[in-house]
Design a protein around this motif. Structure first.
Motif, short mmCIF file in Angstrom:
data_model
loop_
_atom_site.label_atom_id
_atom_site.label_comp_id
_atom_site.label_asym_id
_atom_site.label_seq_id
_atom_site.Cartn_x
_atom_site.Cartn_y
_atom_site.Cartn_z
N LYS A 51 0.84 -1.19 0.00
CA LYS A 51 0.00 0.00 0.00
C LYS A 51 0.88 1.25 0.00
O LYS A 51 1.85 1.35 0.75
CB LYS A 51 -0.90 0.00 1.24
N GLY A 52 0.55 2.19 -0.88
CA GLY A 52 1.31 3.44 -0.97
C GLY A 52 2.34 3.44 -2.08
O GLY A 52 2.82 4.51 -2.47
N ASP A 53 2.70 2.26 -2.60
CA ASP A 53 3.66 2.21 -3.70
C ASP A 53 3.07 2.86 -4.95
O ASP A 53 1.86 2.77 -5.21
CB ASP A 53 4.03 0.76 -4.04
N LEU A 54 3.92 3.48 -5.74
CA LEU A 54 3.55 4.01 -7.04
C LEU A 54 4.06 3.07 -8.11
O LEU A 54 5.19 2.56 -8.01
CB LEU A 54 4.13 5.41 -7.24
N VAL A 55 3.24 2.81 -9.13
CA VAL A 55 3.59 1.83 -10.17
C VAL A 55 3.20 2.37 -11.54
O VAL A 55 2.38 3.28 -11.66
CB VAL A 55 2.88 0.48 -9.93
N TRP A 56 3.80 1.77 -12.58
CA TRP A 56 3.30 1.99 -13.94
C TRP A 56 3.18 0.64 -14.63
O TRP A 56 3.88 -0.30 -14.30
CB TRP A 56 4.17 2.97 -14.73
N GLY A 57 2.25 0.58 -15.58
CA GLY A 57 2.02 -0.67 -16.30
C GLY A 57 0.59 -0.71 -16.82
O GLY A 57 -0.06 0.33 -16.96
N GLY A 58 0.08 -1.90 -17.08
CA GLY A 58 -1.24 -2.05 -17.66
C GLY A 58 -2.36 -1.89 -16.64
O GLY A 58 -2.41 -2.61 -15.64
N VAL A 59 -3.25 -0.94 -16.89
CA VAL A 59 -4.40 -0.69 -16.01
C VAL A 59 -5.63 -0.42 -16.89
O VAL A 59 -5.53 -0.18 -18.08
CB VAL A 59 -4.17 0.52 -15.07
N GLY A 60 -6.81 -0.44 -16.25
CA GLY A 60 -8.04 -0.13 -16.97
C GLY A 60 -8.24 1.37 -17.09
O GLY A 60 -7.70 2.15 -16.30
N TRP A 61 -9.06 1.76 -18.07
CA TRP A 61 -9.43 3.17 -18.18
C TRP A 61 -10.61 3.41 -17.23
O TRP A 61 -11.77 3.43 -17.63
CB TRP A 61 -9.79 3.51 -19.63
N GLU A 62 -10.28 3.57 -15.98
CA GLU A 62 -11.25 3.69 -14.90
C GLU A 62 -10.55 4.37 -13.72
O GLU A 62 -9.34 4.53 -13.73
CB GLU A 62 -11.78 2.31 -14.51
N GLU A 63 -11.32 4.73 -12.71
CA GLU A 63 -10.71 5.40 -11.57
C GLU A 63 -9.91 4.43 -10.70
O GLU A 63 -8.85 4.78 -10.18
CB GLU A 63 -11.81 6.09 -10.74
N TYR A 64 -10.42 3.22 -10.55
CA TYR A 64 -9.73 2.19 -9.76
C TYR A 64 -9.66 0.92 -10.58
O TYR A 64 -10.60 0.58 -11.30
CB TYR A 64 -10.50 1.89 -8.46
N SER A 65 -8.54 0.20 -10.48
CA SER A 65 -8.38 -1.06 -11.19
C SER A 65 -7.87 -2.14 -10.25
O SER A 65 -7.06 -1.86 -9.36
CB SER A 65 -7.37 -0.92 -12.34
N ILE A 66 -8.34 -3.36 -10.47
CA ILE A 66 -7.74 -4.52 -9.82
C ILE A 66 -6.86 -5.20 -10.86
O ILE A 66 -7.36 -5.66 -11.90
CB ILE A 66 -8.80 -5.49 -9.27
N VAL A 67 -5.57 -5.22 -10.62
CA VAL A 67 -4.61 -5.82 -11.56
C VAL A 67 -4.34 -7.25 -11.11
O VAL A 67 -3.78 -7.48 -10.04
CB VAL A 67 -3.29 -5.01 -11.60
#
Length: 344
Positions: free
Chosen positions: A96-112
């Motif tokens: 929790k709190g980590d910043l990441v980049w990569g594949g996400v959904g076009w939405e406010e919140y995503s479950i990866v």
């Protein structure tokens, strides 16, 4: 009990033919999400901060088979590269709190559900949005396509089409750092001025003002082209082939002129590949992510010193994401197109 919140999404209405329109995508506001990962899951729940608009996403809006990346599913959120903050994690390498980049959904919140595809952001003293561009997939694309495939030598002549975009602006600056002579093309006077005055290209031209691309390239490269970084395809590639030098290299990154055609155009002048002993190689950047640490080691100091300059075109709010994506295909963006969903 975990908090349940609204989760706005951009959903693909149906598969697209021809040029995409804003109406091909729908803003869905009725869905909710629980801000907690289910017990035993190794997934990661993230809050999306920035989303990346990239030309390759056009191919995903059409039903295709055998491509390197899956088509979007109508009725489901579009997905692509983004920058996000971890809210809950079942994965040992992310907390929790980590910043990441990569594949996400076009939405406010995503479950990866495949968190191993996310890359943890270590350098937070540069703009986070850069991880959609210079420090993300487009940056790696420029690095791999130019250095790994073209193997530049000092004094060589380099041409870049779509040169003011997320990738092209970097390739031009990498080429100058390598001691090359660099010319780029773009579609407006504003973009041409940026190439020459902001990014340090030796010269640049507006391809829309040229009646004869073969003659235009001959004018800018009287000695011929050693390296061509291909972003456009079609008539541009035809003209470049006639202007390449002996043993020239062509790095095929994209062909944006073809993405919205139902039938791709044929390319003439391919005999030049034989007569000029050209090397022409296509690549997919995801095959080369093992080089990311090496790239970061090179580029972070260049950003901090101000040696490399980077321009973004930021659309504010998830609701403006469809217009931002569609705008790529008519050249509306100046620099890297980003959507700011929320700011850290």
């Amino acid at each position: 009990m975990a908090q349940i919140v609204n989760n706005k999404k951009i959903v693909l209405k149906d598969y697209v033919k021809g040029f995409p329109k804003e109406s091909d995508m729908i803003l869905k506001t009725s869905d909710t999400i629980e801000l907690k990962i289910p017990e035993g899951s190794n997934g990661v729940l993230v809050k999306n901060l920035y989303l990346s608009c990239d030309p390759y996403m056009r191919g995903r809006m059409t039903k295709t088979q055998g491509s390197y990346v899956d088509s979007f599913t109508p009725g489901s959120p579009i997905n692509g590269y983004g920058v996000a903050k971890v809210l809950d994690s079942g994965h040992s390498n992310l907390k929790k709190g980590d910043l990441v980049w990569g594949g996400v959904g076009w939405e406010e919140y995503s479950i990866v559900t495949a968190p191993e595809t996310l890359i943890k952001i270590e350098h937070t003293d540069v703009p986070l949005s850069y991880y959609t561009g210079i420090l993300g997939m487009p940056g790696m694309t420029a690095y791999v396509g130019f250095y790994e495939i073209c193997a530049p030598k000092k004094g060589e002549y380099v041409y870049i089409s779509a040169a003011s975009g997320a990738v092209g602006q970097l390739v031009g600056q990498f080429a100058k750092l390598s001691g090359c002579y660099v010319v780029g093309s773009a579609g407006t006077k504003e973009k041409v001025d940026l190439l020459k005055n902001k990014f340090g290209f030796d010269d640049a031209f507006n391809y829309k003002e040229e009646q004869d691309l073969v003659a235009a390239l001959k004018r800018y490269f009287p000695e011929g082209i050693d390296i061509y970084f291909e972003n456009v395809g079609g008539k541009m590639l035809e003209a470049v082939l006639l202007n390449m030098r002996l043993k020239g290299r062509i790095s095929v990154c994209g062909m944006i002129s073809q993405y919205n055609l139902e039938q791709e155009e044929g390319v003439r002048n391919l005999l030049s590949v034989i007569t000029k002993r050209l090397t022409m190689k296509g690549f997919i950047v995801s095959d080369h992510y093992h080089l990311y640490p090496k790239y970061m080691e090179m580029v972070i100091p260049l950003i901090k010193e101000g040696t490399i300059r980077y321009i973004e075109d930021v659309a504010e709010g998830l609701e403006n994401a469809p217009a931002a994506l569609v705008g790529l295909f008519s050249g509306k963006n100046v620099g890297k197109q980003v959507v700011a969903v929320a700011r850290e």
